[in-house]
Write a protein that holds these residues in place. Structure first.
Motif, PDB file in Angstrom:
ATOM      1  N   ASN A   8       0.022  -8.843   2.006  1.00 17.50           N
ATOM      2  CA  ASN A   8       1.354  -9.454   1.924  1.00 17.50           C
ATOM      3  C   ASN A   8       2.431  -8.438   1.560  1.00 17.50           C
ATOM      4  O   ASN A   8       3.558  -8.543   2.041  1.00 17.50           O
ATOM      5  N   GLN A   9       2.086  -7.459   0.736  1.00 21.51           N
ATOM      6  CA  GLN A   9       3.059  -6.405   0.454  1.00 21.51           C
ATOM      7  C   GLN A   9       3.349  -5.591   1.708  1.00 21.51           C
ATOM      8  O   GLN A   9       4.499  -5.202   1.954  1.00 21.51           O
ATOM      9  N   SER A  10       2.316  -5.348   2.519  1.00 22.60           N
ATOM     10  CA  SER A  10       2.516  -4.642   3.792  1.00 22.60           C
ATOM     11  C   SER A  10       3.416  -5.457   4.716  1.00 22.60           C
ATOM     12  O   SER A  10       4.306  -4.910   5.382  1.00 22.60           O
ATOM     13  N   LEU A  11       3.182  -6.781   4.755  1.00 18.05           N
ATOM     14  CA  LEU A  11       4.016  -7.660   5.586  1.00 18.05           C
ATOM     15  C   LEU A  11       5.465  -7.617   5.126  1.00 18.05           C
ATOM     16  O   LEU A  11       6.385  -7.642   5.951  1.00 18.05           O
ATOM     17  N   ALA A  12       5.680  -7.530   3.810  1.00 15.80           N
ATOM     18  CA  ALA A  12       7.046  -7.455   3.285  1.00 15.80           C
ATOM     19  C   ALA A  12       7.752  -6.201   3.790  1.00 15.80           C
ATOM     20  O   ALA A  12       8.933  -6.250   4.188  1.00 15.80           O
ATOM     21  N   TYR A  13       7.040  -5.066   3.808  1.00 13.32           N
ATOM     22  CA  TYR A  13       7.635  -3.821   4.297  1.00 13.32           C
ATOM     23  C   TYR A  13       7.931  -3.900   5.796  1.00 13.32           C
ATOM     24  O   TYR A  13       9.017  -3.489   6.255  1.00 13.32           O
TER      25      TYR A  13
ATOM     26  N   GLY B  10       6.023 -12.103   2.332  1.00  9.11           N
ATOM     27  CA  GLY B  10       5.218 -11.055   1.727  1.00  9.11           C
ATOM     28  C   GLY B  10       5.521 -10.882   0.245  1.00  9.11           C
ATOM     29  O   GLY B  10       4.612 -10.728  -0.578  1.00  9.11           O
ATOM     30  N   ILE B  11       6.807 -10.924  -0.103  1.00  8.51           N
ATOM     31  CA  ILE B  11       7.208 -10.743  -1.504  1.00  8.51           C
ATOM     32  C   ILE B  11       6.740 -11.917  -2.362  1.00  8.51           C
ATOM     33  O   ILE B  11       6.131 -11.728  -3.425  1.00  8.51           O
ATOM     34  N   GLN B  12       7.032 -13.149  -1.897  1.00  9.00           N
ATOM     35  CA  GLN B  12       6.716 -14.322  -2.713  1.00  9.00           C
ATOM     36  C   GLN B  12       5.214 -14.550  -2.832  1.00  9.00           C
ATOM     37  O   GLN B  12       4.707 -14.836  -3.934  1.00  9.00           O
ATOM     38  N   ARG B  13       4.500 -14.426  -1.737  1.00  5.05           N
ATOM     39  CA  ARG B  13       3.052 -14.673  -1.800  1.00  5.05           C
ATOM     40  C   ARG B  13       2.335 -13.609  -2.627  1.00  5.05           C
ATOM     41  O   ARG B  13       1.441 -13.921  -3.413  1.00  5.05           O
TER      42      ARG B  13
ATOM     43  N   THR C  95      -3.018 -12.569  10.154  1.00  3.05           N
ATOM     44  CA  THR C  95      -2.318 -11.357   9.727  1.00  3.05           C
ATOM     45  C   THR C  95      -1.775 -10.591  10.932  1.00  3.05           C
ATOM     46  O   THR C  95      -0.605 -10.195  10.952  1.00  3.05           O
ATOM     47  N   ALA C  96      -2.620 -10.403  11.943  1.00  2.00           N
ATOM     48  CA  ALA C  96      -2.172  -9.695  13.155  1.00  2.00           C
ATOM     49  C   ALA C  96      -1.047 -10.455  13.843  1.00  2.00           C
ATOM     50  O   ALA C  96      -0.100  -9.850  14.361  1.00  2.00           O
ATOM     51  N   SER C  97      -1.131 -11.788  13.830  1.00  2.23           N
ATOM     52  CA  SER C  97      -0.091 -12.612  14.446  1.00  2.23           C
ATOM     53  C   SER C  97       1.242 -12.430  13.737  1.00  2.23           C
ATOM     54  O   SER C  97       2.295 -12.322  14.378  1.00  2.23           O
ATOM     55  N   ASN C  98       1.227 -12.375  12.410  1.00  4.83           N
ATOM     56  CA  ASN C  98       2.464 -12.177  11.644  1.00  4.83           C
ATOM     57  C   ASN C  98       3.092 -10.824  11.960  1.00  4.83           C
ATOM     58  O   ASN C  98       4.304 -10.709  12.160  1.00  4.83           O
ATOM     59  N   TRP C  99       2.264  -9.797  12.002  1.00  7.15           N
ATOM     60  CA  TRP C  99       2.768  -8.461  12.327  1.00  7.15           C
ATOM     61  C   TRP C  99       3.345  -8.418  13.742  1.00  7.15           C
ATOM     62  O   TRP C  99       4.405  -7.835  13.974  1.00  7.15           O
ATOM     63  N   ALA C 100       2.643  -9.044  14.695  1.00  9.02           N
ATOM     64  CA  ALA C 100       3.108  -9.058  16.081  1.00  9.02           C
ATOM     65  C   ALA C 100       4.441  -9.786  16.202  1.00  9.02           C
ATOM     66  O   ALA C 100       5.336  -9.362  16.948  1.00  9.02           O
ATOM     67  N   THR C 101       4.593 -10.888  15.460  1.00  6.31           N
ATOM     68  CA  THR C 101       5.855 -11.638  15.475  1.00  6.31           C
ATOM     69  C   THR C 101       6.987 -10.780  14.938  1.00  6.31           C
ATOM     70  O   THR C 101       8.097 -10.770  15.484  1.00  6.31           O
ATOM     71  N   CYS C 102       6.718 -10.046  13.856  1.00  8.90           N
ATOM     72  CA  CYS C 102       7.718  -9.136  13.286  1.00  8.90           C
ATOM     73  C   CYS C 102       8.143  -8.077  14.292  1.00  8.90           C
ATOM     74  O   CYS C 102       9.334  -7.824  14.497  1.00  8.90           O
ATOM     75  N   ILE C 103       7.150  -7.446  14.891  1.00  8.43           N
ATOM     76  CA  ILE C 103       7.432  -6.381  15.852  1.00  8.43           C
ATOM     77  C   ILE C 103       8.251  -6.917  17.022  1.00  8.43           C
ATOM     78  O   ILE C 103       9.218  -6.285  17.467  1.00  8.43           O
ATOM     79  N   ASN C 104       7.880  -8.102  17.518  1.00  2.00           N
ATOM     80  CA  ASN C 104       8.619  -8.710  18.618  1.00  2.00           C
ATOM     81  C   ASN C 104      10.080  -8.942  18.240  1.00  2.00           C
ATOM     82  O   ASN C 104      10.985  -8.710  19.041  1.00  2.00           O
TER      83      ASN C 104
END
Length: 297
Positions: A27-32, A79-82, A270-279
């Motif tokens: 989740n910290q990685s997702l926040a970044y 990422g921050i809250q979780r 997790t991969a889906s969240n990252w892919a959504t961010c990148i998109n």
């Protein structure tokens, strides 16, 4: 807020808390990642909004940039809250007791729903706009300004109604208890989660299909002058819709199966969240490469 010991819920508290440590890192990685992708949309919005010609011509692209910014911001806040919640549980050994309505107060969940519903609806509208430009050019040019404003307002109305429905559902379920870290299906029911996944899957896929039809029409039947005029915008519309289908629509199609098979969603979430961010952070570079006016500006 009420709390309960981890040991009252989990058979192996030590293993559960060790697993939470991994969740903190993810989740910290997702926040970044969310922060980086959200920041990319700021210069994009700056370029669009500080040039009067762009404000008049690219209203839907500006709206899409706003939706992408909200989506990335939602990922960052998630990422921050979780991670903060998981750290507290690890430190105290106590889980918060939450209802679905408590989750409405989690900023990330509402932001994620806004971004997840708004962007696919905008891409359907963008695909429809290209269809009108190609098949009904005279009517399209005559009604462009009024129709663009109406389209933006409709996309906002769609999101507001959907979020209001989600909050109402959570309020009706306020007496029940759910997982303390919240989640779309837990907070808003599996049916609402299915609705959001369908909007994502179908929204981007429909947008892609409409752009493909328009592209084929332009390449096959239009004169050279009309072809060059339409292809300029269709190219980056098509790239945006292809990226969204590959990075968001397909993973969400798999997530849709989680209504019946929870394990599948856990493996790709997790991969889906990252892919959504990148998109949501890539459109700046698409316009930079394919839109000469944007590049010059």
């Amino acid at each position: 807020m009420l709390y309960k010991p981890v040991g009252s819920v989990e058979k192996d508290p030590a293993a559960y808390l060790a697993g939470l440590a991994d969740e903190v890192v993810l989740n910290q990685s997702l926040a970044y990642v969310g922060a980086v992708c959200a920041s990319i949309n700021l210069p994009l919005l700056f370029v669009f909004l500080t040039y009067p010609s762009f404000r008049g011509r690219f209203q839907m692209l500006i709206t899409l940039a706003c939706a992408d910014f909200v989506n990335c911001l939602g990922m960052m806040v998630q990422g921050i809250q979780r991670s903060s919640i998981f750290i507290d549980v690890i430190a105290s050994g106590m889980m918060p007791v939450k209802s679905p309505f408590d989750c409405v107060g989690e900023a990330w969940l509402v932001l994620r729903e806004v971004g997840g519903l708004w962007a696919p609806m905008i891409q359907i509208i963008m695909g429809s706009e290209r269809m009108l430009a190609v098949f009904k050019p005279a009517w399209y040019n005559r009604t462009y300004t009024m129709r663009s404003v109406s389209s933006v307002l409709f996309s906002i109305f769609f999101v507001v109604v959907s979020i209001a429905a989600a909050i109402l559902i959570a309020w009706t379920q306020r007496e029940s208890k759910i997982r303390y870290y919240c989640g779309r299906k837990s907070a808003f029911t599996a049916n609402y989660g299915t609705y959001v996944y369908i909007v994502n899957v179908c929204g981007y896929a429909i947008g892609l299909l409409l752009n493909l039809i328009s592209y084929c029409k332009v390449r096959t039947f239009m004169s050279k002058t009309e072809k060059n005029k339409n292809l300029a915008r269709l190219r980056y519309y098509l790239v945006i819709s292809v990226m969204s289908t590959v990075l968001v629509s397909i993973p969400n199609f798999i997530n849709l199966a989680s209504v019946l098979f929870d394990r599948i969603a856990d493996e790709i979430q997790t991969a889906s969240n990252w892919a959504t961010c990148i998109n949501s952070g890539m459109n700046f570079f698409v316009y930079l490469v394919l839109n000469e006016d944007f590049r010059n500006r």
